[in-house]
Design a protein around this motif. Sequence first.
Motif, PDB file in Angstrom:
ATOM      1  N   THR A 105      74.982  40.316  22.747  1.00 22.67           N
ATOM      2  CA  THR A 105      75.506  39.541  21.614  1.00 22.67           C
ATOM      3  C   THR A 105      74.428  39.160  20.604  1.00 22.67           C
ATOM      4  OG1 THR A 105      75.198  37.464  22.839  1.00 22.67           O
ATOM      5  CG2 THR A 105      77.320  38.583  23.060  1.00 22.67           C
ATOM      6  N   LYS A 106      73.173  39.584  20.887  1.00 22.95           N
ATOM      7  CA  LYS A 106      72.036  39.250  20.018  1.00 22.95           C
ATOM      8  C   LYS A 106      71.814  37.733  19.918  1.00 22.95           C
ATOM      9  CE  LYS A 106      72.029  43.405  17.103  1.00 22.95           C
ATOM     10  NZ  LYS A 106      73.011  44.204  17.819  1.00 22.95           N
ATOM     11  N   LYS A 107      72.002  37.042  21.038  1.00 25.91           N
ATOM     12  CA  LYS A 107      71.717  35.614  21.129  1.00 25.91           C
ATOM     13  C   LYS A 107      70.524  35.407  22.040  1.00 25.91           C
ATOM     14  CE  LYS A 107      76.463  34.060  20.292  1.00 25.91           C
ATOM     15  NZ  LYS A 107      77.618  33.255  20.777  1.00 25.91           N
ATOM     16  N   ASN A 108      69.776  34.325  21.808  1.00 27.00           N
ATOM     17  CA  ASN A 108      68.574  34.040  22.588  1.00 27.00           C
ATOM     18  C   ASN A 108      68.950  33.630  24.018  1.00 27.00           C
ATOM     19  OD1 ASN A 108      66.196  33.028  23.706  1.00 27.00           O
ATOM     20  ND2 ASN A 108      65.481  32.233  21.748  1.00 27.00           N
ATOM     21  N   PRO A 109      68.577  34.441  25.023  1.00 28.07           N
ATOM     22  CA  PRO A 109      68.931  34.106  26.413  1.00 28.07           C
ATOM     23  C   PRO A 109      68.362  32.768  26.863  1.00 28.07           C
ATOM     24  CG  PRO A 109      68.179  36.382  26.248  1.00 28.07           C
ATOM     25  CD  PRO A 109      67.885  35.729  24.939  1.00 28.07           C
ATOM     26  N   LEU A 110      67.181  32.411  26.377  1.00 26.35           N
ATOM     27  CA  LEU A 110      66.567  31.138  26.774  1.00 26.35           C
ATOM     28  C   LEU A 110      67.391  29.955  26.298  1.00 26.35           C
ATOM     29  CD1 LEU A 110      62.772  31.876  26.115  1.00 26.35           C
ATOM     30  CD2 LEU A 110      64.016  31.924  28.291  1.00 26.35           C
TER      31      LEU A 110
ATOM     32  N   ILE B  29      79.960  37.127  26.452  1.00 26.84           N
ATOM     33  CA  ILE B  29      80.212  38.568  26.328  1.00 26.84           C
ATOM     34  C   ILE B  29      81.646  38.828  25.862  1.00 26.84           C
ATOM     35  CG2 ILE B  29      80.403  40.738  27.609  1.00 26.84           C
ATOM     36  CD1 ILE B  29      78.147  39.709  29.431  1.00 26.84           C
ATOM     37  N   MET B  30      82.608  38.134  26.470  1.00 24.50           N
ATOM     38  CA  MET B  30      84.013  38.361  26.131  1.00 24.50           C
ATOM     39  C   MET B  30      84.325  37.950  24.704  1.00 24.50           C
ATOM     40  SD  MET B  30      85.277  39.940  28.600  1.00 24.50           S
ATOM     41  CE  MET B  30      86.839  40.028  27.727  1.00 24.50           C
TER      42      MET B  30
ATOM     43  N   ASN C 246      79.921  31.142  31.967  1.00 26.55           N
ATOM     44  CA  ASN C 246      79.563  31.037  30.553  1.00 26.55           C
ATOM     45  C   ASN C 246      78.914  32.312  30.032  1.00 26.55           C
ATOM     46  OD1 ASN C 246      80.274  28.796  28.900  1.00 26.55           O
ATOM     47  ND2 ASN C 246      79.183  27.462  30.309  1.00 26.55           N
ATOM     48  N   ALA C 247      78.216  33.036  30.899  1.00 26.73           N
ATOM     49  CA  ALA C 247      77.674  34.331  30.487  1.00 26.73           C
ATOM     50  C   ALA C 247      78.824  35.298  30.176  1.00 26.73           C
ATOM     51  CB  ALA C 247      76.770  34.908  31.582  1.00 26.73           C
ATOM     52  N   ILE C 248      79.855  35.264  31.016  1.00 29.25           N
ATOM     53  CA  ILE C 248      81.035  36.101  30.777  1.00 29.25           C
ATOM     54  C   ILE C 248      81.723  35.692  29.474  1.00 29.25           C
ATOM     55  CG2 ILE C 248      83.371  36.637  31.603  1.00 29.25           C
ATOM     56  CD1 ILE C 248      82.318  36.582  34.430  1.00 29.25           C
ATOM     57  N   ALA C 249      81.815  34.378  29.238  1.00 34.88           N
ATOM     58  CA  ALA C 249      82.473  33.890  28.019  1.00 34.88           C
ATOM     59  C   ALA C 249      81.762  34.386  26.765  1.00 34.88           C
ATOM     60  CB  ALA C 249      82.522  32.362  28.033  1.00 34.88           C
TER      61      ALA C 249
END
Length: 399
Positions: free
Chosen positions: A232-237, A385-386, A380-383
């Motif tokens: 999603t090009k969001k900062n994982p941290l 991505i979805m 929340n990781a799934i959310a």
Amino acid sequence: MKRIKLGLVTKLLIAIILGIIFGQLAFLPNFIIQIPVTISALFSSLLSFIIPLMIIGFVVVGIADLTQGAGKLLGITTLMAYSSTLIAGFIAYFIAVNVFPLFIDSGLSAEGIGEKSSLDPLFSIPIEPIMDVTSAIVFSFMIGICISWLRGQGKGDTMYNFFSEFSLIISKLLNSLIIPGLPIFIFGNFANLSYTGSVFSILSVFWKVFVIVIGLQLILVSLFFVIAGLYTKKNPLILIKNQIPGYITAIGTQSSAATIPVNLEVAKKNGVSAQIREFVIPLCATIHLLGSIVTVISCVTAVLLMYNMPVQFGMMAGFIAMLGIAMVAAPGAPGGAIMSALPFMTMVGIDPTGVLGNLLITLYLTQDSFGTAANVSGDNAIAVIMDKIYFKHILKKNN
């Protein structure tokens, strides 16, 4: 004098610490410790009553808002949750069979892991839920998809408005009662656990297993957020940082369902749209058990190794695949996953009603809170991505 306002995370940490200390005060009469235990039990009964209503309030409207592609979104979310659970289970198995033999003595026994009985509430008020969690999920799916279809036909406004206002009522109830009451609920839980001494006695024998399990859960959840961030090009941290309140809440409540309101706020911070987060988070609280399956498979493998029983891949592969399905019906409450897994323990040669079955229940419950925390974090990781899948692929394709 300016009043200091404590955040939810701070309140939860204080409740955990005070609960542990309070439960260790041996000079207190039992009935004194039973007071917070009773309050916690009453809160738990109320929470059990609200959980199905919460699922209906959020999931029906969440699906109904998806006037296009609701069926696809449900299928993709379910597939992703099940795949995540399976992958975590197999990774846990390979880690366990290669690392646990380095420190597990096959001659070890379960004898001597005695513990004080937990304190019962001073009284209880039976509050039976209107329906169980599984029924609420099925009901929400059917009604939500049908309302979504009606809205696509230019109809269904009456039903949609009814469930929308019902959702607002549930949200008000959560914000005014459930979330403020979580620290009290957690205090009572930890006071009882501390009083029994079960956590400390078991960890004295199995602390190495737990360290590996918790470490593996954190690694898997972090990798999940990294994948979500890259996609999603969001900062994982930042995604991981935002998840901390949800993680701590789950540790204290030992309940995926009780963490739903906090997890919804986390998803909002992550930029997940309202219709996606209110659909994915309650759904995954039931069907996504990344952390729980790591705990179950690790504990089962550890017990099998302790008693010098077979741990062949073929046998464990079938067990893992079945658990991924069986635990979907697990209630989002403490110990729900291990209770759903018990009937299938015979697949690996363990009698669920015997000594080993009881040992597994004890082992799992000791670490249950961390497994639940991993579950909700993965939700929340799934959310994240979805949210992108829906708006970039499903919705755009239908348009």
